[in-house]
Write a protein that holds these residues in place. Structure first.
Motif, PDB file in Angstrom:
ATOM      1  N   GLU A 177       4.092   9.402  -4.013  1.00  0.00           N
ATOM      2  CA  GLU A 177       3.172  10.539  -4.083  1.00  0.00           C
ATOM      3  C   GLU A 177       3.287  11.421  -2.836  1.00  0.00           C
ATOM      4  N   THR A 178       3.274  10.803  -1.660  1.00  0.00           N
ATOM      5  CA  THR A 178       3.333  11.575  -0.421  1.00  0.00           C
ATOM      6  C   THR A 178       4.759  11.697   0.117  1.00  0.00           C
ATOM      7  N   ARG A 179       5.699  10.991  -0.537  1.00  0.00           N
ATOM      8  CA  ARG A 179       7.095  10.951  -0.115  1.00  0.00           C
ATOM      9  C   ARG A 179       7.197  10.597   1.370  1.00  0.00           C
ATOM     10  N   SER A 180       6.500   9.508   1.726  1.00  0.00           N
ATOM     11  CA  SER A 180       6.506   9.036   3.109  1.00  0.00           C
ATOM     12  C   SER A 180       6.355   7.524   3.120  1.00  0.00           C
ATOM     13  N   TYR A 181       6.657   6.945   4.262  1.00  0.00           N
ATOM     14  CA  TYR A 181       6.474   5.505   4.452  1.00  0.00           C
ATOM     15  C   TYR A 181       5.159   5.273   5.191  1.00  0.00           C
TER      16      TYR A 181
END
Length: 281
Positions: A177-181
């Motif tokens: 969803e946030t394209r982050s780790y």
């Protein structure tokens, strides 16, 4: 000084790296090896090399004190020997890149990079181009990174563990969803720099992580399931614990220490870990 030596998936090529700023490629056949290429491009000591899965071709990553990660690819034909080309130069880190690790090939062509600048970057090759995500992971430097196996994980999940100079062991999960780790949890307990981490490739129901520290201990973290709580067993040594490495079946652990010894541990059937062999180098 040589810093790393890694065989490819088939055991036919050996990549080494050293303080002379080069990466060397050897052809391996039976008990002999032959130097075939010397890769130049780094401007500092090269700490680490890592082979991608052959599904993506003959691809090698190298990490250096110069803060760069270089990606190399071998081009070969039936009529000509292989030749290596630098296909990607990643230079967004502001300090030494200490270790690089490829993700399980099932989740994509992904490379995690641990840097002394305190951040982790993840490079991804997709649709004929490279993309990246970079984020702060440990306050005063990241020394190691290791991916979780695909077995036993939710489909499409991307998880890895990092060890830092802040004495912490952190687990990270990808958020589509946030394209982050995002940090999923911190495993506390070490009192000095965490030098290495290794997530077991176990096909067993349990998950295992080993962390090696300057505090002369190795902690073996165990979770009964992908999202379960972690508990730890502590192994004590007489010197700094530098590296940890799991067997392919995931229940035998090798530990190398500053006194030039390698210790082999195996899990008991009833739980706990027992020393089964000591190797003096």
């Amino acid at each position: 000084m040589q810093h790393d030596a890694v065989l490819d998936y088939y055991g036919r090529k050996l990549a080494t790296c050293s303080s002379d700023k080069t990466v060397k490629i050897f052809e391996v056949e039976n008990d002999t090896h032959r130097l075939t290429d010397t890769l130049k491009g780094h401007e500092g000591a090269v700490w680490c090399v890592a082979w991608a899965h052959p599904k993506y071709g003959s691809i090698l990553a190298s990490a250096s004190y110069d803060g760069k990660v270089l990606i190399w690819r071998s081009q070969s034909t039936n009529s000509a020997p292989s030749s290596w080309q630098k296909i990607y130069d990643f230079a967004l880190h502001t300090a030494s890149v200490n270790l690089v690790a490829w993700a399980p090939h099932e989740v994509g062509c992904l490379l995690a990079c641990a840097s002394s600048d305190g951040s982790v970057s993840v490079l991804e090759f997709k649709d004929n181009s490279w993309d990246h995500v970079i984020f702060p992971a440990h306050g005063i430097g990241v020394n190691a990174v290791s991916w979780a196996p695909v077995v036993g994980q939710p489909q499409g999940s991307r998880r890895f563990v990092t060890g830092g100079s802040d004495c912490a062991v952190n687990i990270w999960e990808w958020s589509p969803e946030t394209r982050s780790y995002n940090k999923a949890t911190t495993l506390p307990g070490h009192t000095d720099w965490v030098r290495d981490v290794a997530w077991s490739p176990s096909v067993l129901p349990k998950a295992y992580i080993a962390s090696a520290s300057q505090d002369k201990t190795v902690r073996i973290w165990t979770s009964p399931s992908a999202g379960g709580e972690w508990s730890s067993t502590t192994l004590n040594f007489d010197a700094v614990a530098w590296r940890v490495s799991w067997s392919l079946n995931g229940n035998v652990l090798a530990v190398s220490t500053g006194e030039n010894k390698v210790f082999i541990y195996k899990e008991r059937l009833k739980g706990g870990w027992v020393l089964v062999k000591t190797i003096e180098e």
